[in-house]
Design an enzyme around this catalytic site. Structure first.
Site, short mmCIF file in Angstrom:
data_model
loop_
_atom_site.label_atom_id
_atom_site.label_comp_id
_atom_site.label_asym_id
_atom_site.label_seq_id
_atom_site.Cartn_x
_atom_site.Cartn_y
_atom_site.Cartn_z
N GLY A 11 0.83 -1.21 0.00
CA GLY A 11 0.00 0.00 0.00
C GLY A 11 0.85 1.25 0.00
N GLY A 14 -0.24 4.83 -0.95
CA GLY A 14 -1.29 5.49 -0.18
C GLY A 14 -0.77 6.60 0.69
N ASP A 37 2.13 -2.33 -4.48
CA ASP A 37 0.86 -1.60 -4.49
C ASP A 37 0.17 -1.87 -5.83
OD1 ASP A 37 -0.20 1.23 -2.82
OD2 ASP A 37 -1.11 0.69 -4.74
N ILE A 57 -1.77 -7.73 -3.09
CA ILE A 57 -1.35 -8.51 -1.91
C ILE A 57 -2.07 -9.86 -1.91
CG2 ILE A 57 -0.79 -6.52 -0.45
CD1 ILE A 57 -3.58 -6.73 0.78
N TYR A 156 -14.90 -2.98 7.92
CA TYR A 156 -13.52 -2.50 8.05
C TYR A 156 -13.06 -2.63 9.50
CZ TYR A 156 -9.86 1.18 8.33
OH TYR A 156 -8.71 1.91 8.56
N LYS A 160 -10.16 -5.07 10.92
CA LYS A 160 -9.00 -4.55 11.66
C LYS A 160 -8.85 -5.27 12.99
CE LYS A 160 -7.24 -1.49 8.87
NZ LYS A 160 -5.88 -1.67 8.35
C1 AKB Z 1 -11.49 5.65 7.83
O1 AKB Z 1 -12.12 6.70 7.93
O2 AKB Z 1 -11.97 4.59 7.44
C2 AKB Z 1 -10.05 5.66 8.27
C3 AKB Z 1 -9.98 5.26 9.69
C4 AKB Z 1 -10.55 6.11 10.75
O3 AKB Z 1 -9.41 4.23 9.99
N1 AKB Z 1 -9.48 6.97 8.08
#
Ligand code: AKB
Length: 341
Positions: A11, A14, A37, A57, A156, A160
């Protein structure tokens, strides 16, 4: 084939990669940097690195080729789909954010088994790993500690949080039933980043993007409607402090670290406070509010601020920029140069 100890950054094109390459390739401590990337590096960054691989990846054959050509002892795994984009493509987000991270952890494990040294592995987690159930709880919680409210509401954030556990598994428990000890080849280190603000790049696909979007829109003379309420509050950090935090964590002696995953914060203004400083800097800016209730719901689930006392104690986290100085000393000089005025 280069057997010099190398650094792999995924990445790399980025936001964070942009600044990290500059730091890792500068001065006497310069390391041989290899990047991966989907998008090619900008020419000035490409010139700084040993080799750039343009690819995914998820391409395990490409990762095997990098293993064959380089002896990697540090990995900065930055490639990810951010929160908003992940909500529109949750299955793709899982593939990229989770299977991608697993591929890189396997890559690091194989490298560590091959050259015999632990591969120090940086993984950027996020405040999205938290999930506050409602605004009253968010207000009462104030600065949230790492192990509280780990109930993310986004794909997301779930990605994480799970990858934090994956990293801890590779570091401490990998193949724990095998005859020989195979754990310990990966030294997993993780920061839960707040919203990041860069003078050089405008993020895409994030839900904390309203702050950098507002600043860059005002500076470029474009009208901007903030998609969250004026009272919305989450933690933010200037990009240089994010990179400094990464480098400090990665160079800390392992014995100083009491955990694998650390909160890091810097300042936590409301959207209205952001708008006030942007208007003061750009009096002609056309700024408004047009709440996107669904994206608002995501940001409302994130903490108003984080308790980063453990990072400050263990490895000296100390952000240089607070809200005012991030604007006046970091953002404004670069942004005025970038957009003129
Ligand atoms: C997002 O907004 O998804 C990211 C974060 C807060 O991890 N910038």
């Amino acid at each position: 084939m280069s057997r010099n100890p190398s650094v792999l950054i995924t990445g790399a094109s980025g936001e964070i990669g942009h600044e990290l390459i500059a730091h890792l390739t500068a001065g006497d401590a310069a390391r041989q940097v290899v990047t991966l990337d989907l998008n090619p590096l900008q020419p000035e960054l490409a010139a700084k690195v040993r080799q750039q691989f343009v690819g995914s990846i998820l391409d395990t054959q490409l990762l095997e080729r990098i293993i064959a050509e380089y002896e990697v002892d540090r990995v900065y795994h930055l490639a990810a789909l951010l929160s908003t984009r992940s909500e529109f493509s949750p299955a793709l987000a899982h593939k990229v954010n989770v299977e991608g991270a697993l591929n890189l952890l396997e890559f690091a494990q194989k490298q560590g088994e091959s050259h015999g040294r632990p591969v120090v592995f940086f993984y950027p987690s996020s405040i999205a790993a938290f999930g506050l159930p409602d605004l009253a709880t968010k207000a009462a919680a104030g600065k949230v500690k790492e192990d509280d409210f780990n109930v993310p509401t986004t794909m997301y954030g779930a990605n994480k949080l799970y990858c934090e556990h994956l990293g801890r598994y590779y570091s401490r428990h990998y193949k724990q039933l095998a005859a020989e000890t195979l754990s310990g080849k990966v030294d997993f280190r993780c920061l839960r980043f707040p919203g990041l603000i860069s003078a050089e790049t405008v993020p895409s696909g994030g839900t904390s993007d309203y702050a950098p979007e507002m600043i860059h829109a005002a500076a470029s003379g474009k009208p901007y409607d903030c998609f969250v309420r004026p009272d919305t509050r989450i933690p933010f950090m200037a990009m240089p402090d994010a990179v400094t935090a990464i480098l400090r964590l990665m160079s800390a002696p392992r014995e100083k670290l009491t955990r694998s995953v650390y909160n890091v914060g810097a300042f936590a203004p409301s959207a209205a406070e952001f708008e006030t400083v942007v208007r003061a800097a750009f009096p002609m800016a056309t700024l408004g509010t047009k709440v996107d209730t669904k994206r608002q719901g995501i940001v409302d689930s994130w903490p108003a601020d984080v308790d980063d006392s453990t990072a400050r104690r263990d490895w000296g986290h100390a952000p240089k920029y607070d809200f005012a100085t991030s604007f006046h000393d970091y953002l404004m000089p670069s942004i005025r140069k970038r957009y003129g005025g």
